[in-house]
Design an enzyme around this catalytic site. Structure first.
Site, PDB file in Angstrom:
ATOM      1  N   HIS A 118       1.883   4.680  -2.850  1.00  0.00           N
ATOM      2  CA  HIS A 118       2.038   6.131  -2.711  1.00  0.00           C
ATOM      3  C   HIS A 118       3.402   6.577  -3.231  1.00  0.00           C
ATOM      4  CE1 HIS A 118      -1.614   7.011  -0.597  1.00  0.00           C
ATOM      5  NE2 HIS A 118      -1.309   6.312   0.480  1.00  0.00           N
ATOM      6  N   HIS A 144       3.624   6.636  -6.968  1.00  0.00           N
ATOM      7  CA  HIS A 144       2.858   7.796  -7.452  1.00  0.00           C
ATOM      8  C   HIS A 144       3.731   9.048  -7.371  1.00  0.00           C
ATOM      9  CE1 HIS A 144      -1.279  10.085  -7.225  1.00  0.00           C
ATOM     10  NE2 HIS A 144      -0.646  10.290  -8.352  1.00  0.00           N
ATOM     11  N   HIS A 152       0.836  -1.209   0.000  1.00  0.00           N
ATOM     12  CA  HIS A 152       0.000   0.000   0.000  1.00  0.00           C
ATOM     13  C   HIS A 152       0.869   1.256   0.000  1.00  0.00           C
ATOM     14  CE1 HIS A 152      -3.624   2.410   1.316  1.00  0.00           C
ATOM     15  NE2 HIS A 152      -2.648   3.188   1.770  1.00  0.00           N
ATOM     16  N   GLU A 153       1.801   1.331   0.943  1.00  0.00           N
ATOM     17  CA  GLU A 153       2.628   2.538   1.053  1.00  0.00           C
ATOM     18  C   GLU A 153       3.550   2.703  -0.152  1.00  0.00           C
ATOM     19  OE1 GLU A 153       1.868   4.734   3.141  1.00  0.00           O
ATOM     20  OE2 GLU A 153       0.576   3.509   4.405  1.00  0.00           O
TER      21      GLU A 153
END
Length: 708
Positions: free
Chosen positions: A494, A497, A490-491
Site C-alpha cells: 500500500h 502505491h 502487504h502493508e
C-alpha cells in the site's frame, strides 16, 4: 488493509479525505542526499530512534499547529476559511482545466485536516489528542456534506463538463477527475429539490454517527457471571469481581470448551448493537434510493471494477461452486483431527475452523513460528523490502531523523522514499510496535496525498503504516513470525502505491482508487514474501547469520494450501452476507436469520443459536457492499504474479511496466483499463475464479523456481 478506503466522508468532492499540506517534509524538490538519512535495517534493529533534542519544536507530522490538542481547532478553522475562498473562486472561474485544479485544492484543504485527524483519533496515546481529532473529523464531515449539495459549486463543474470543446482539450486524467467530482455530487443528491437535498445531508451525517457507534460496539467485550463457566477454564478470561469479560473469540486456544464458551458469549446478541446495525443498513438504503439507486450496493459499486451487485454475486456464486467439494474435504480433515484430539465431542463447529486448520498445518509441515522468528528480525525484513524495491522499481528506503514534537510515540520510525533518478518521493511513518490502547490491526493511512501544486512543485505524499509487533528485548531485536512478515510486506505494498501513484491531483493520488483495485498492490506483495528467491535475500538468523533453509520456505508455502479452500469459502460467506445486507430493502428477514441462511448455504458449518456474528462484522462500516474486494484483488494479484513476476521476481523491466500500468495512475484511470494494460487482456469472471482456484493447487516447489 487500507484505512477507510472510500468510507468516512462519502463526499462529493469524494474528498477521498486523506491528506493535508504543510509540514512532514515540505514540497517536492528533487532532494537526493540528506545528512539525516541512515540505513533502514539498522534503524529498526536499534533500540530507539531519537528525535532532535535541540531547535524549535514542531507539531505532529511537522504541522506547527498540532503541538497540542487545541491545535486541531486552529487547523480546522484555517481549512474552513480556505474552503470558503476556494468555493467562491470555483464559482467565478470560467470553465477550463483551472476549474478541476480549484476543486482539487478544495478537496486538499479539507483532507489536510480530516486525514490526519482520522489517524490521530484512533492511534494517538493521549486521549485529549484523540478527542480533539474526533471532533475535527465530525466538523469537517459536516462541511463536506454541505458542499456535496452546494448547487452553485456544482453548476461551475457542470458548465465545464457541458463544454465539449474545453473537455476535448483536457488530458485523460483531468477529464477523469472532473467526472469523478461530478459523480460525487450526483450520488449525494445534487439533482434533488431543496427539501430532499437537506434530507440527503442529514442522512449522510446520521450514517457517519451510526458507523462510529457500530465500530465501537463491534469491539466491546461481553461479560457473564463467572459462576456460569466451569472453574477450570475461567483463568483463560479476564475476571472483574463476579464477572468474566470476554474480549474475543480465543480462536487459537487448544481447549475446545474455551473456544466454544468464547464464541457463544462474545457473539451473544446485544440489542443496542442490533438496533444500530439495522438503522445503519436502513439509512444507507434510504440515502441510495433518495439519490436514484435501487440499493446501497448499486450506489457503492459505481466506478469499481465489478460495477454492479449482479456482477459481484456472479463472481461469488461461481467461486463458491468451484470451492464446494474442496471445502467439504477440508472440513472432513478438520473433523478427523478433532475426533483424534477430542473423541467425546468431534462434531466440527464454527469455533473449530481456525484452530484445527492451524493444527493440521503444524502437524504436516512443522511450521512452529518459533523456528522461523530468529530468521525474520524486523531490521532484516526491512532490508529485504529495500532490496526488492531497489531491484524492481529503483527506489530505496532511508531512516530519517525526526524533529521534536513530530511523532506521537518515541518508537515510531520515519522513512524517506528515494528514487534513483527522481529523488525524494515521499515519507512513510512506521508505527510498528504494540502499546496500550493502540488498535490491534495492521493498517495503511494516507496522511497527505501527492499533487502538483500551483507553484509547480510536487506535494510529497505522507503515509503511516500501523502494525502490532513485539518490542525488542535485551537479548534480541524484534523478531517476526512468518505471518507478521507477510503482513509487513502487504502493508508496504500500500505504501509504495501511495509513493508511486504520483498523479497531478490529490483527489486520485496513490490508494485513492476503487476498493476492489486498491488491495491489488498489497496482496501482490504477499506473493513476493512467499518466494524463496526474495526471502533468501534477507532471512538470516540474527545470531549466527545462517540463511533460512529453502526447505523451510517450501514447507511454509505448502502449509498455506492446507484448508485454504475452507478459508476462502469463509471469505465468500462474509462477502455474500455483505451484499445481501446492502441489497434490496426492506430485508425479507432479520439480519440474524439472513446470517443463518447464508452461513449454511455459502459456508457449510452450522449456525449456532443465540449468536449474532454480524454484530462483530466491523468491515460493514469501511467496506459496505465492497467486502468482495479482497477476493477480486487477490485474483488480479495472482494473475499479475504468474504472468509477470514468477519467472524473475526482480525483473526490472516488469517492475517498470507494473509502475507504468498499475501504480502510477492512482484513481485517475479506470481500474479495469489498468488491469488490461498489465495483463494485456480483459479478464472475465471465469478468469478471476480460475486464478483463485489455481492457487489452491499450485506446487510451490516448481512455482517458486530457484534462480540458479
Amino acid at each position: 488493509m487500507l484505512s477507510g478506503c472510500g468510507r468516512a466522508l462519502p463526499a462529493a468532492l469524494r474528498l477521498a479525505v486523506r491528506g493535508w499540506t504543510g509540514g512532514g517534509g515540505g514540497g517536492g524538490g528533487r532532494r537526493r542526499v540528506s545528512t539525516s538519512w541512515s540505513p533502514v535495517g539498522a534503524a529498526f534493529d536499534a533500540k530507539q530512534q531519537r528525535s532532535r533534542l535541540t531547535g524549535q519544536s514542531t507539531g505532529l507530522f511537522g504541522v506547527p499547529e498540532l503541538s497540542s490538542p487545541e491545535g486541531f481547532q486552529e487547523a480546522q478553522e484555517k481549512a474552513l476559511q480556505e474552503t470558503e475562498q476556494l468555493v467562491q473562486k470555483a464559482c467565478t472561474t470560467p470553465p477550463g482545466p483551472q476549474t478541476v485544479m480549484i476543486f482539487d485544492q478544495l478537496s486538499d484543504a479539507l483532507c489536510r485536516v480530516a486525514d490526519l485527524a482520522d489517524f490521530v483519533k484512533i492511534a494517538h496515546p493521549d486521549f485529549a489528542f484523540r478527542e480533539a481529532a474526533e471532533e475535527a473529523c465530525r466538523n469537517i464531515g459536516t462541511m463536506v456534506e454541505k458542499l456535496n449539495t452546494n448547487i452553485e459549486l456544482c453548476q461551475s463543474l457542470k458548465q465545464l463538463l457541458a463544454n465539449k470543446e474545453v473537455m476535448d482539450s483536457l488530458d485523460p486524467e483531468t477529464r477523469q477527475v472532473a467526472e469523478l467530482f461530478m459523480f460525487d455530487f450526483e450520488i449525494s443528491g445534487i439533482h434533488l429539490d431543496e427539501e430532499k437535498r437537506k434530507r440527503a445531508v442529514d442522512l449522510n451525517i446520521k450514517i457517519l454517527d451510526l458507523c462510529n457507534q457500530f465500530l465501537i460496539g463491534a469491539h466491546l467485550p461481553n461479560k457473564i457471571d463467572k459462576h456460569i463457566l466451569p472453574e477450570h477454564i475461567r483463568y483463560n478470561f479476564a475476571v472483574e469481581g463476579n464477572y468474566i469479560q470476554i474480549t474475543g473469540l480465543h480462536a487459537d486456544c487448544s481447549d475446545d470448551l474455551v473456544r466454544e464458551a468464547a464464541y457463544k458469549i462474545f457473539l451473544y446478541p446485544n440489542a443496542e448493537q442490533l438496533r444500530c446495525l439495522e438503522e445503519l443498513l436502513t439509512s444507507r438504503n434510504h440515502l441510495a434510493q433518495l439519490v436514484g439507486y435501487n440499493t446501497f450496493a448499486h450506489r457503492a459499486l459505481q466506478g469499481t471494477m465489478a460495477r454492479t451487485p449482479e456482477k459481484v454475486m456472479q463472481f461469488l456464486e461461481t467461486l463458491s461452486d468451484r470451492l464446494f467439494q474442496r471445502t467439504l474435504k477440508d472440513f472432513e480433515m478438520m473433523e478427523g483431527m478433532k475426533m483424534k484430539l477430542n473423541p467425546q465431542n468431534s462434531k466440527l463447529m464454527p469455533w473449530d475452523h481456525p484452530y484445527y486448520s492451524g493444527v493440521l498445518r503444524a502437524e504436516r509441515y512443522n511450521i512452529e513460528p518459533s523456528l522461523y522468528c530468529p530468521f525474520f528480525s524486523l531490521g532484516a525484513c526491512m532490508e529485504g523490502l529495500n532490496f526488492l524495491f531497489s531491484q524492481l522499481l529503483g527506489i530505496s528506503l532511508y531512516a530519517e531523523q525526526t524533529e521534536k514534537g513530530e511523532l506521537w510515540c518515541e518508537d515510531v520510525r520515519k522513512l524517506a522514499v528515494v528514487h534513483e533518478n527522481e529523488g525524494l518521493l515521499g515519507y512513510i511513518y512506521c508505527d510498528f510496535f504494540q502499546r496500550a490502547d493502540k488498535p490491534h490491526q495492521d493498517c495503511h493511512f494516507t496522511i497527505r496525498g501527492g499533487r502538483l501544486r500551483e507553484d509547480g512543485e510536487y506535494q510529497l505524499p505522507v503515509v503511516v503504516l500501523m502494525l502490532s509487533l513485539p518490542h525488542s528485548t535485551r537479548s534480541s531485536p524484534t523478531l517476526l513470525t512468518p505471518g507478521m512478515m507477510e503482513n509487513l510486506f502487504h502493508e508496504m505494498g500500500h505504501a509504495v502505491h501511495s509513493m508511486l501513484g504520483r498523479t497531478r491531483y490529490q483527489h486520485v493520488t496513490g490508494t485513492r482508487c476503487p476498493t476492489d483495485f486498491a488491495e491489488v498492490p498489497s496482496i501482490l506483495m504477499e506473493y513476493f514474501a512467499s518466494d524463496y528467491r526474495v526471502v533468501n535475500q534477507f532471512a538470516r538468523h540474527y545470531q549466527t547469520g545462517q540463511s533460512l533453509p529453502k526447505s523451510m520456505v517450501s514447507r511454509l508455502c505448502e502449509s498455506k494450501k492446507i484448508c485454504a479452500a475452507a478459508d476462502m469459502q469463509l471469505q465468500v460467506f462474509y462477502a455474500v452476507l455483505d451484499q445481501l445486507y446492502h441489497g434490496e430493502h426492506p430485508l425479507k428477514r432479520s439480519t440474524t436469520e439472513i446470517l443463518k441462511e447464508t452461513q449454511e448455504k455459502f459456508y457449510g458449518l452450522p449456525y449456532v443459536p443465540n449468536t449474532a456474528w454480524q454484530l462483530r462484522f466491523s468491515h460493514l462500516v469501511g467496506y459496505g457492499a465492497k467486502y468482495y474486494s479482497y477476493l477480486m484483488s487477490r485474483a488480479i494479484a495472482s494473475m499479475v504474479w504468474k504472468q509477470c513476476f514468477v519467472k524473475n521476481p526482480f525483473d526490472r523491466a516488469m517492475g517498470e511496466r507494473y509502475r507504468r500500468e498499475m501504480l502510477a495512475h492512482g484513481g485517475g484511470k479506470e481500474p479495469m483499463l489498468m488491469v488490461q494494460g498489465m495483463l494485456q487482456k480483459s479478464p472475465s469472471v471465469e478468469d478471476f475464479v480460475g486464478a483463485l482456484v489455481s492457487d489452491l493447487d499450485q506446487d510451490f516447489e516448481t512455482f517458486f523456481m530457484d534462480s540458479e
